[in-house]
Scaffold this motif. Sequence first.
Motif, short mmCIF file in Angstrom:
data_model
loop_
_atom_site.label_atom_id
_atom_site.label_comp_id
_atom_site.label_asym_id
_atom_site.label_seq_id
_atom_site.Cartn_x
_atom_site.Cartn_y
_atom_site.Cartn_z
N MET A 67 -37.09 27.83 19.20
CA MET A 67 -37.46 28.64 20.54
C MET A 67 -38.47 28.35 20.31
O MET A 67 -40.13 28.14 19.05
N GLN A 68 -39.64 28.34 21.43
CA GLN A 68 -40.88 28.01 21.55
C GLN A 68 -41.86 29.28 20.89
O GLN A 68 -41.35 30.26 21.07
N PRO A 69 -42.73 29.32 19.90
CA PRO A 69 -43.00 30.19 19.35
C PRO A 69 -44.01 30.59 20.36
O PRO A 69 -44.61 29.95 21.65
N GLY A 110 -42.91 20.07 21.39
CA GLY A 110 -41.74 20.79 20.00
C GLY A 110 -42.29 19.11 19.16
O GLY A 110 -41.96 19.65 18.13
N LEU A 111 -42.95 18.36 19.32
CA LEU A 111 -43.15 17.64 18.82
C LEU A 111 -44.63 17.89 17.54
O LEU A 111 -45.86 17.76 18.44
N VAL A 112 -44.17 17.64 16.28
CA VAL A 112 -45.85 17.51 15.67
C VAL A 112 -45.35 16.65 14.94
O VAL A 112 -44.77 15.81 14.65
N PHE A 161 -53.73 8.91 11.71
CA PHE A 161 -53.06 9.47 10.49
C PHE A 161 -52.10 9.16 9.74
O PHE A 161 -51.05 9.04 9.81
N LYS A 162 -52.77 8.59 8.99
CA LYS A 162 -52.28 7.85 7.75
C LYS A 162 -50.91 7.75 7.07
O LYS A 162 -51.25 9.11 6.63
N GLY A 163 -50.05 7.25 7.16
CA GLY A 163 -47.80 7.94 6.78
C GLY A 163 -47.78 9.01 6.95
O GLY A 163 -47.16 9.71 6.84
N ALA A 164 -48.66 9.39 8.15
CA ALA A 164 -47.80 10.65 9.07
C ALA A 164 -46.91 10.59 10.13
O ALA A 164 -46.95 9.48 10.81
N ASP A 165 -45.65 11.59 10.47
CA ASP A 165 -44.14 11.21 10.57
C ASP A 165 -44.60 12.76 12.17
O ASP A 165 -44.74 13.15 11.83
N ILE A 166 -44.03 11.60 13.30
CA ILE A 166 -43.81 12.15 14.46
C ILE A 166 -42.62 12.80 14.09
O ILE A 166 -41.72 12.42 14.64
N THR A 167 -42.67 14.35 13.99
CA THR A 167 -41.38 15.21 13.95
C THR A 167 -40.99 15.61 15.20
O THR A 167 -42.32 16.97 15.58
N LYS A 168 -40.11 16.57 15.73
CA LYS A 168 -39.33 17.36 16.53
C LYS A 168 -39.51 19.10 15.58
O LYS A 168 -38.68 18.98 14.83
N ARG A 169 -39.63 19.70 16.06
CA ARG A 169 -40.02 21.07 15.50
C ARG A 169 -39.39 21.58 16.62
O ARG A 169 -38.79 23.06 16.11
N TYR A 170 -39.12 21.90 17.88
CA TYR A 170 -38.52 22.76 18.39
C TYR A 170 -38.20 22.01 20.18
O TYR A 170 -38.48 21.20 20.16
#
Length: 444
Positions: free
Chosen positions: A1-3, A215-217, A435-444
């Motif tokens: 759910m979107q905050p 939702g991507l962070v 942003f070296k080494g960071a991943d793009i992740t779905k959080r909502y």
Amino acid sequence: MQPKIRVGIMFSPSIEFKLHGAFRHITSGREFQGEGTFRLKNNVVELSMNGETEVCELPFELSPVDEQSASFELLNVTIGINFHWERKENQSFKGALKIIQENDHLTAINVLSLDDYLLSVISSEMSATSSAELLKAHSVISRSWLLAQIEKGEQINKLGNYATCFESEGERVKWYDREDHLNFDVCADDHCQRYQGITKATTTTVRKAVESTSGLVLTYDGNICDARYSKCCGGVSELFENVWESTPHPYLTKVVDAASPPIDYSLELGNEKEANAWITGSPDAFCNTANPEILSQVLNDYDRETADFYRWKVTLSQEEIQNLLRTKVGIEVGRVLDLVAMERGVSGRIIRLRIIGTKSEFIIGKELEIRKAFSASHLYSSAFVVEKGDVKDGVPEHFYLRGAGWGHGVGLCQIGAAVMGASGYSYTQILNHYFKGADITKRY
């Protein structure tokens, strides 16, 4: 759910507003519409509306009956607080209006969904006509930064003893971050993320950028990244711990803002000699551009009042510098003899500066405290070298600051990212660059 998030918009003893559409008071259920004013008098809050005045209890929250059609307007909102282009404007917002009291002023808070907030942030921080890939990249980092700040705020509240200033005999080290805000998540000004509601026109491209990345962070080791950004890094990005608290963030590391390192320059910018050559030169970098079409994507009208940002020069007289130190730093060192970089970061930004005067010496840091010390608003950055002029009996009558970049330089460089977007880089490539080494992740 979107905050849902809480954004502090304005801070004043009185707040004028207009409700466009019906709004419901969440405590009493009463409906309000039209123009009104909240006033704080002798620690009592009055609401004047439609010819009637009543005492009201805080917090006072008005929620739109129809979220799609209703909006509210706040009058005389200050934007660019303490910057050279500070001004007031009327701004309109979606979502709820909440009024609270903080010390001797009222605070107007906008409560709304995260992605609705991002629609405005992307259009306020940048131009709504920016390239699609740049807007997508900014959507991801703005969302990441905000969620990371909410988590950080919860941690700080649990600790209860978080400090942002350390002072000893002859030295002050201070930094500025969103932990200044205890009663809402973020403010609406450059102190956090520039947010100007639906006042800033949102385009179809902006909406698609937010929706396509919803939702991507950015994450690192499973945690949401504290994804920072500034207008112009000056050719190399800075480390997080050199600007804020001394906690290294592996994804906020030294990044050369170019497809390949520029030739004829050493990148050991913590070294004074190499920093001098870098700052007084003009090395190739993504953010080293004068292309008006690209700059218009990043710089709004008032931002374009700043003509030089990659490399700049400021002249301060002896009288001016003494007055600034007195009013901005609160120190008296007599006539200023020298400004000496005690420590530089990886981008050449000064993080500890010694001020030598005829009466005493004083050391200041970190970068924003240094920027505040030598300008009525802020220096463009703390990446500068000092030249003294008109020296009489050992006392300079003028100081010439030659500098690089605009802002703290940590994380994404907005002008550099705009150049990358215009050059065909995808938003994932832009994020991976900064942003070296960071991943793009779905959080909502």
